[in-house]
Design a protein around this motif. Structure first.
Motif, PDB file in Angstrom:
ATOM      1  N   ALA A 123     -23.810   4.048 -17.627  1.00 47.40           N
ATOM      2  CA  ALA A 123     -24.804   3.077 -17.159  1.00 47.40           C
ATOM      3  C   ALA A 123     -24.642   2.849 -15.666  1.00 47.40           C
ATOM      4  CB  ALA A 123     -24.621   1.759 -17.902  1.00 47.40           C
ATOM      5  N   ILE A 124     -25.657   2.245 -15.081  1.00 49.09           N
ATOM      6  CA  ILE A 124     -25.607   1.842 -13.671  1.00 49.09           C
ATOM      7  C   ILE A 124     -25.805   0.323 -13.614  1.00 49.09           C
ATOM      8  CG2 ILE A 124     -26.733   2.028 -11.405  1.00 49.09           C
ATOM      9  CD1 ILE A 124     -25.611   4.670 -12.057  1.00 49.09           C
ATOM     10  N   ALA A 125     -24.965  -0.345 -12.833  1.00 50.48           N
ATOM     11  CA  ALA A 125     -25.127  -1.794 -12.660  1.00 50.48           C
ATOM     12  C   ALA A 125     -25.949  -2.049 -11.412  1.00 50.48           C
ATOM     13  CB  ALA A 125     -23.765  -2.459 -12.536  1.00 50.48           C
ATOM     14  N   TYR A 126     -26.970  -2.897 -11.559  1.00 51.38           N
ATOM     15  CA  TYR A 126     -27.870  -3.183 -10.442  1.00 51.38           C
ATOM     16  C   TYR A 126     -27.636  -4.559  -9.829  1.00 51.38           C
ATOM     17  CZ  TYR A 126     -30.296   1.083 -11.509  1.00 51.38           C
ATOM     18  OH  TYR A 126     -30.583   2.409 -11.693  1.00 51.38           O
ATOM     19  N   ALA A 127     -27.074  -5.458 -10.607  1.00 47.35           N
ATOM     20  CA  ALA A 127     -26.880  -6.805 -10.055  1.00 47.35           C
ATOM     21  C   ALA A 127     -25.760  -7.544 -10.781  1.00 47.35           C
ATOM     22  CB  ALA A 127     -28.172  -7.600 -10.169  1.00 47.35           C
ATOM     23  N   LYS A 183     -37.507  -5.591 -17.797  1.00 48.80           N
ATOM     24  CA  LYS A 183     -37.654  -4.546 -16.778  1.00 48.80           C
ATOM     25  C   LYS A 183     -36.704  -3.386 -17.046  1.00 48.80           C
ATOM     26  CE  LYS A 183     -39.004  -7.929 -13.298  1.00 48.80           C
ATOM     27  NZ  LYS A 183     -38.428  -8.843 -12.314  1.00 48.80           N
ATOM     28  N   GLY A 184     -36.284  -3.285 -18.291  1.00 43.89           N
ATOM     29  CA  GLY A 184     -35.396  -2.176 -18.652  1.00 43.89           C
ATOM     30  C   GLY A 184     -33.921  -2.480 -18.446  1.00 43.89           C
ATOM     31  N   PHE A 185     -33.617  -3.706 -18.022  1.00 41.71           N
ATOM     32  CA  PHE A 185     -32.208  -4.073 -17.822  1.00 41.71           C
ATOM     33  C   PHE A 185     -31.603  -4.653 -19.097  1.00 41.71           C
ATOM     34  CE2 PHE A 185     -33.974  -4.544 -13.509  1.00 41.71           C
ATOM     35  CZ  PHE A 185     -33.060  -3.787 -12.792  1.00 41.71           C
ATOM     36  N   VAL A 186     -30.325  -4.440 -19.284  1.00 39.05           N
ATOM     37  CA  VAL A 186     -29.609  -5.175 -20.321  1.00 39.05           C
ATOM     38  C   VAL A 186     -28.385  -5.838 -19.693  1.00 39.05           C
ATOM     39  CG1 VAL A 186     -30.340  -3.838 -22.358  1.00 39.05           C
ATOM     40  CG2 VAL A 186     -28.372  -3.090 -21.037  1.00 39.05           C
ATOM     41  N   ALA A 187     -27.888  -6.874 -20.377  1.00 42.83           N
ATOM     42  CA  ALA A 187     -26.726  -7.588 -19.861  1.00 42.83           C
ATOM     43  C   ALA A 187     -25.455  -6.973 -20.436  1.00 42.83           C
ATOM     44  CB  ALA A 187     -26.810  -9.056 -20.250  1.00 42.83           C
ATOM     45  N   TRP A 205     -20.610 -10.849 -15.603  1.00 40.17           N
ATOM     46  CA  TRP A 205     -21.794 -10.308 -16.285  1.00 40.17           C
ATOM     47  C   TRP A 205     -22.636  -9.553 -15.267  1.00 40.17           C
ATOM     48  CZ3 TRP A 205     -22.704 -10.224 -21.389  1.00 40.17           C
ATOM     49  CH2 TRP A 205     -21.958 -11.095 -22.212  1.00 40.17           C
ATOM     50  N   VAL A 206     -23.082  -8.386 -15.658  1.00 41.84           N
ATOM     51  CA  VAL A 206     -23.919  -7.590 -14.761  1.00 41.84           C
ATOM     52  C   VAL A 206     -25.207  -7.180 -15.474  1.00 41.84           C
ATOM     53  CG1 VAL A 206     -22.150  -6.651 -13.193  1.00 41.84           C
ATOM     54  CG2 VAL A 206     -22.500  -5.563 -15.414  1.00 41.84           C
ATOM     55  N   ALA A 207     -26.237  -6.922 -14.673  1.00 40.17           N
ATOM     56  CA  ALA A 207     -27.494  -6.379 -15.208  1.00 40.17           C
ATOM     57  C   ALA A 207     -27.427  -4.873 -15.045  1.00 40.17           C
ATOM     58  CB  ALA A 207     -28.682  -6.954 -14.452  1.00 40.17           C
ATOM     59  N   ILE A 208     -27.472  -4.153 -16.165  1.00 35.81           N
ATOM     60  CA  ILE A 208     -27.304  -2.689 -16.112  1.00 35.81           C
ATOM     61  C   ILE A 208     -28.538  -1.979 -16.674  1.00 35.81           C
ATOM     62  CG2 ILE A 208     -24.778  -2.810 -16.365  1.00 35.81           C
ATOM     63  CD1 ILE A 208     -25.280  -1.824 -19.327  1.00 35.81           C
ATOM     64  N   LYS A 209     -28.628  -0.683 -16.339  1.00 28.20           N
ATOM     65  CA  LYS A 209     -29.568   0.196 -17.038  1.00 28.20           C
ATOM     66  C   LYS A 209     -28.731   1.343 -17.594  1.00 28.20           C
ATOM     67  CE  LYS A 209     -33.929  -0.706 -14.738  1.00 28.20           C
ATOM     68  NZ  LYS A 209     -34.905  -0.275 -13.712  1.00 28.20           N
ATOM     69  N   THR A 210     -28.971   1.663 -18.863  1.00 30.22           N
ATOM     70  CA  THR A 210     -28.170   2.739 -19.449  1.00 30.22           C
ATOM     71  C   THR A 210     -28.780   4.093 -19.072  1.00 30.22           C
ATOM     72  OG1 THR A 210     -29.436   2.520 -21.474  1.00 30.22           O
ATOM     73  CG2 THR A 210     -27.341   1.387 -21.402  1.00 30.22           C
ATOM     74  N   ILE A 211     -27.897   5.068 -18.864  1.00 28.03           N
ATOM     75  CA  ILE A 211     -28.340   6.437 -18.559  1.00 28.03           C
ATOM     76  C   ILE A 211     -28.363   7.239 -19.857  1.00 28.03           C
ATOM     77  CG2 ILE A 211     -27.816   8.541 -17.260  1.00 28.03           C
ATOM     78  CD1 ILE A 211     -26.202   6.807 -15.321  1.00 28.03           C
ATOM     79  N   ASN A 212     -27.285   7.084 -20.629  1.00 28.60           N
ATOM     80  CA  ASN A 212     -27.194   7.715 -21.952  1.00 28.60           C
ATOM     81  C   ASN A 212     -26.268   6.858 -22.813  1.00 28.60           C
ATOM     82  OD1 ASN A 212     -24.519   8.404 -21.197  1.00 28.60           O
ATOM     83  ND2 ASN A 212     -25.261  10.249 -20.197  1.00 28.60           N
ATOM     84  N   ASP A 213     -25.727   7.419 -23.898  1.00 22.61           N
ATOM     85  CA  ASP A 213     -24.895   6.636 -24.823  1.00 22.61           C
ATOM     86  C   ASP A 213     -23.592   6.132 -24.213  1.00 22.61           C
ATOM     87  OD1 ASP A 213     -26.715   6.910 -26.719  1.00 22.61           O
ATOM     88  OD2 ASP A 213     -25.586   8.306 -28.005  1.00 22.61           O
ATOM     89  N   THR A 214     -23.154   6.775 -23.142  1.00 19.07           N
ATOM     90  CA  THR A 214     -21.837   6.415 -22.607  1.00 19.07           C
ATOM     91  C   THR A 214     -21.858   5.948 -21.156  1.00 19.07           C
ATOM     92  OG1 THR A 214     -21.448   8.710 -21.972  1.00 19.07           O
ATOM     93  CG2 THR A 214     -20.599   8.030 -24.137  1.00 19.07           C
TER      94      THR A 214
END
Ligand SMILES: Nc1nc2c(ncn2[C@@H]2O[C@H](COP(=O)(O)OP(=O)(O)OP(=O)(O)O)[C@@H](O)[C@H]2O)c(=O)[nH]1
Ligand SMILES: [Mg+2]
Ligand SMILES: [Zn+2]
Length: 331
Positions: free
Chosen positions: A81-85, A22-26, A70-79
């Motif tokens: 990110a936003i953590a969602y969970a 879903k576009g998340f990374v750990a 550990w968090v589930a994040i989505k990156t905004i750009n190279d530097t």
């Protein structure tokens, strides 16, 4: 950077499944300063903030990510990110933080007032309990640390640092063995490079270790030694009161060349436990086994006949101090 080298394993993999695809990374939290996080992912370090929903759903400190999480994040750009969970923690170490008045400190334990848990490290495999042999030694405190670590399911290892300043090291080792026969104890000196090799066998790829203990015992100095580098700030103990200066002010996650993850923590001032009775009985094995020998199962160890505790105290195989500290923790 492989996630395994960051401590990733089947447990986290399982808990990450709902986010997969879903576009998340750990990513793992390596540092945290007032709502700004540094997280490490497969693609390196990112500055990270929490999503609005994450913050909305978080009430107490414990709900927010801390170092080791550990968090589930989505990156905004190279530097960024936003953590969602937050992925469920395998375990964590916390100290109690006073959040309102009316409290007193009794035997290094906070009583009264309102307290909240402040997590100083999470997802830990091995916890090094560090104490200094420069008058810092306090068996009651070590006992509380052992209880804390056992209740977290991490493995406790005791490091008696600054053995260069002490000429009866074996007395201290014996004292610890008398309260916790099965826990490994290593007298070491970072400054004089004594017995430092003992630590390396614990630094294995994918393992997370944490250093806990009072301020000034040498946690950061040990870490600098292990990294052959000054990765953490250290400072001398205050000469006015002989206490540490709280040099490390927030936890920090570092990666050792062995593939082991190392967490430095700020020295605790006030330690209060979150342990249940089950855990208590593990660090007071001697006492619980005596209690099982009392004549009456509801023995109060006071005036009852056939009391194994009273007998052990009389013949000197159990000290009254130790029994009192057992009762204190029980309360
Ligand atoms: N004599 C002696 N001094 C040591 C040894 N290890 C550390 N020290 C000294 O102890 C002092 C405190 O060390 P730190 O590493 O800053 O202690 P810390 O546990 O990280 O303290 P906080 O960050 O405040 O929690 C420093 O001056 C170190 O040089 C040792 O083996 N022997
Ligand atoms: Mg430090
Ligand atoms: Zn009894």
């Amino acid at each position: 950077m492989s996630l395994e080298k960051l401590g990733w394993n089947a447990y986290f993999e399982d808990n990450f499944k709902i986010y997969q695809g879903k576009g998340f990374v750990a990513a793992r939290v390596v540092n945290q300063q007032k709502g700004n996080y540094i997280v490490r992912s497969e693609n390196g370090d990112l500055n990270c903030k929490l999503s609005g929903k994450f913050m909305y759903n978080s009430d107490v400190k414990k709900d927010y990510p801390t170092v080791g999480d550990w968090v589930a994040i989505k990156t905004i750009n190279d530097t960024e990110a936003i953590a969602y969970a937050l992925l469920p923690r395998k375990n964590y170490f916390a100290r109690k933080l006073a959040i309102s008045g009316g409290r007193k400190i009794k035997n290094n334990i906070i009583v009264g007032g309102n307290i909240e848990e402040q997590i100083i490290g999470s997802n830990i495999d091995i916890a090094f309990i560090v104490c200094g042999l420069d008058n810092n030694f306090n068996i009651g405190r070590i006992e509380r640390y052992i209880t804390l670590v056992l209740s977290s399911t991490a493995k406790p290892v005791i490091l008696l640092n600054k053995c260069d300043l002490c000429n009866n090291v074996s007395d201290y080792v014996d004292q610890i063995h008398s309260i916790a026969a099965n826990i490994e104890v290593y007298p070491i000196s970072v400054l004089n490079n004594i017995n430092m090799d003992a630590l390396y066998k614990f630094l294995n790829c994918g393992t997370t270790v944490v250093f806990i203990g009072s301020s000034g015992v040498g946690k950061s100095t040990i870490i600098n030694y292990l990294f052959h580098n000054e990765v953490q700030k250290t400072s001398a103990i205050s000469s006015s009161n002989g206490k540490g200066r709280h040099t490390t002010s927030s936890s920090q996650l570092l990666q050792h060349s062995s593939g082991c993850v190392v967490i430095d923590t700020p020295g605790t001032k006030e330690l209060q436990l979150w342990a249940d009775e089950d855990v208590l009985s593990q660090s007071f094995e001697d006492i619980t086994s005596l209690i099982s020998q009392c004549k009456y199962s509801n023995c109060k160890h006071d005036k009852e006949p056939g009391c194994a505790i009273k007998k052990a105290i009389e013949c000197g195989t159990l000290s009254i101090e130790r029994f009192n500290s057992y009762k204190k923790q029980l309360r």
